[in-house]
Design a protein around this motif. Sequence first.
Motif, PDB file in Angstrom:
ATOM      1  N   ALA A   1      -2.695 -13.609  28.912  1.00  0.00           N
ATOM      2  CA  ALA A   1      -3.270 -14.690  29.708  1.00  0.00           C
ATOM      3  C   ALA A   1      -3.582 -15.931  28.884  1.00  0.00           C
ATOM      4  CB  ALA A   1      -4.546 -14.210  30.397  1.00  0.00           C
TER       5      ALA A   1
ATOM      6  N   GLU B   1      -1.448 -14.722  39.606  1.00  0.00           N
ATOM      7  CA  GLU B   1      -1.160 -15.343  38.309  1.00  0.00           C
ATOM      8  C   GLU B   1      -0.329 -14.478  37.368  1.00  0.00           C
ATOM      9  OE1 GLU B   1      -3.968 -17.629  36.239  1.00  0.00           O
ATOM     10  OE2 GLU B   1      -5.258 -18.007  37.978  1.00  0.00           O
TER      11      GLU B   1
ATOM     12  N   ARG C   1      -8.782 -18.619  28.213  1.00  0.00           N
ATOM     13  CA  ARG C   1      -9.171 -18.940  29.579  1.00  0.00           C
ATOM     14  C   ARG C   1     -10.661 -19.264  29.633  1.00  0.00           C
ATOM     15  NH1 ARG C   1      -5.152 -17.709  33.885  1.00  0.00           N
ATOM     16  NH2 ARG C   1      -7.028 -17.768  35.187  1.00  0.00           N
TER      17      ARG C   1
ATOM     18  N   LEU D   1     -12.399 -13.142  35.087  1.00  0.00           N
ATOM     19  CA  LEU D   1     -11.187 -12.321  35.143  1.00  0.00           C
ATOM     20  C   LEU D   1     -11.498 -10.871  34.786  1.00  0.00           C
ATOM     21  CD1 LEU D   1      -8.298 -14.454  33.578  1.00  0.00           C
ATOM     22  CD2 LEU D   1      -8.469 -13.612  35.923  1.00  0.00           C
TER      23      LEU D   1
ATOM     24  N   ASP E   1     -12.231 -19.014  32.328  1.00  0.00           N
ATOM     25  CA  ASP E   1     -12.745 -18.052  33.307  1.00  0.00           C
ATOM     26  C   ASP E   1     -12.525 -16.612  32.843  1.00  0.00           C
ATOM     27  OD1 ASP E   1      -9.999 -18.018  33.513  1.00  0.00           O
ATOM     28  OD2 ASP E   1      -9.952 -17.941  35.700  1.00  0.00           O
TER      29      ASP E   1
ATOM     30  N   CYS F   1     -11.069  -6.757  36.948  1.00  0.00           N
ATOM     31  CA  CYS F   1     -10.312  -5.624  36.413  1.00  0.00           C
ATOM     32  C   CYS F   1     -11.096  -4.325  36.554  1.00  0.00           C
ATOM     33  CB  CYS F   1      -9.954  -5.902  34.956  1.00  0.00           C
ATOM     34  SG  CYS F   1      -8.888  -7.357  34.737  1.00  0.00           S
TER      35      CYS F   1
ATOM     36  N   ILE G   1      -6.579 -11.292  27.076  1.00  0.00           N
ATOM     37  CA  ILE G   1      -7.070 -12.664  27.226  1.00  0.00           C
ATOM     38  C   ILE G   1      -7.532 -13.173  25.867  1.00  0.00           C
ATOM     39  CG2 ILE G   1      -8.720 -14.154  28.413  1.00  0.00           C
ATOM     40  CD1 ILE G   1      -8.961 -12.002  30.582  1.00  0.00           C
TER      41      ILE G   1
ATOM     42  N   ILE H   1      -6.327 -12.720  42.287  1.00  0.00           N
ATOM     43  CA  ILE H   1      -5.916 -13.616  41.207  1.00  0.00           C
ATOM     44  C   ILE H   1      -5.015 -12.886  40.211  1.00  0.00           C
ATOM     45  CG2 ILE H   1      -7.859 -13.208  39.630  1.00  0.00           C
ATOM     46  CD1 ILE H   1      -7.897 -16.215  39.085  1.00  0.00           C
ATOM     47  N   LEU H   2      -5.195 -11.577  40.067  1.00  0.00           N
ATOM     48  CA  LEU H   2      -4.372 -10.805  39.136  1.00  0.00           C
ATOM     49  C   LEU H   2      -2.916 -10.750  39.608  1.00  0.00           C
ATOM     50  CD1 LEU H   2      -6.815  -7.838  38.429  1.00  0.00           C
ATOM     51  CD2 LEU H   2      -6.461  -9.897  37.061  1.00  0.00           C
TER      52      LEU H   2
ATOM     53  N   ALA I   1     -13.994 -12.735  39.457  1.00  0.00           N
ATOM     54  CA  ALA I   1     -12.946 -13.456  40.177  1.00  0.00           C
ATOM     55  C   ALA I   1     -12.399 -12.569  41.294  1.00  0.00           C
ATOM     56  CB  ALA I   1     -11.816 -13.836  39.216  1.00  0.00           C
TER      57      ALA I   1
END
Length: 335
Positions: A215, A150, A218, A224, A220, A228, A191, A146-147, A142
């Motif tokens: 999170a 979100e 998910r 994700l 995704d 990282c 997650i 996005i980190l 991703a």
Amino acid sequence: MEIICPEKARGVDHFAEAGIPVYFGESVSRIDRNIRQLIRERLSQFQPDILHLLNSKAISNGIAASRGFPVKVIAYRGVVGGVSFLDPASWMTYLHPRVSRVICVADAIRQWFVKHRLFHYPPEERFITIHKGHDVSWYNPAPRHILQDEFGIPSDAPVVVSIANYRKHKGLELLIESAQDWPDEAHLLLIGNMEGSPLQGLAKQSAARHRIHFAGSRSDAAALTGACDIYALCAYKKEGLPKTVIEAMCQGVPPVVANSGGSPELIEENVSGLIVPPQNLQALSHAINTLLQDPPRRITMGRAARDRIQKAFAPQQTVKQTLQLYNELTGINSC
């Protein structure tokens, strides 16, 4: 080849495109008359040489359905432990005399079976290791933003990620405790389904509470992970060949894993990842800090992790070893 699987199983469309007949059915319990009837119908009409069964319910029903048919039964096992000579369910599956081979997704699983045999039963050769292959092209990380979008994680902050639905043996409490020992700019992203667990309360009490993010589940999750910097798996038992670690490695995210189950089989220590003793907070914190404080090493190790999967865990190798097993059991050269 014919396949029996649930109607919504992943890969159904690919089977159809490849011209493989698919029959829809699912084992809802270990004793399922409907699926047993379907299996017997296909055994009678298709007359296969191999019945390859992929979970404990399917194994139990497949063995029962195959009674009277000259078919070789192969079972799949993806976790360490959980089989006992005192458990009737184990005799309906992996210990049943009709099982010709058990494919273990990690050598740690095979070794567990061999170690826990009783009076040399089952025979050692029943258990073989075939790692499940992954293609690095299956995964796309991703975008990094996005980190921040979100979870409010600054774009320049290093992020440690772990994926798991809460179980005590996953060791997530240790990971949350470890976060207090990291540099102040480092964040932890968890997650998975962790509702009803003690983790949120533990995180609120942590000195790193503002840097710990949940999170939830998910779709995704793998993508994700790719956004990282470090992947951590602290599970101390029951692990097979953890898919989440493979997903991280495929995307160039270096892993830190506990020396448990099949996790160490994925990694070349200090080259494509770091391995720490299970349930050891000091060792876990030291390993993660080593990578947090050395971005160039993270990048180098991440690249090595990706290469490791590409070279040692390719799907083609899984296919080759599986076909070799089929040939061994049937005497038919299918290669």
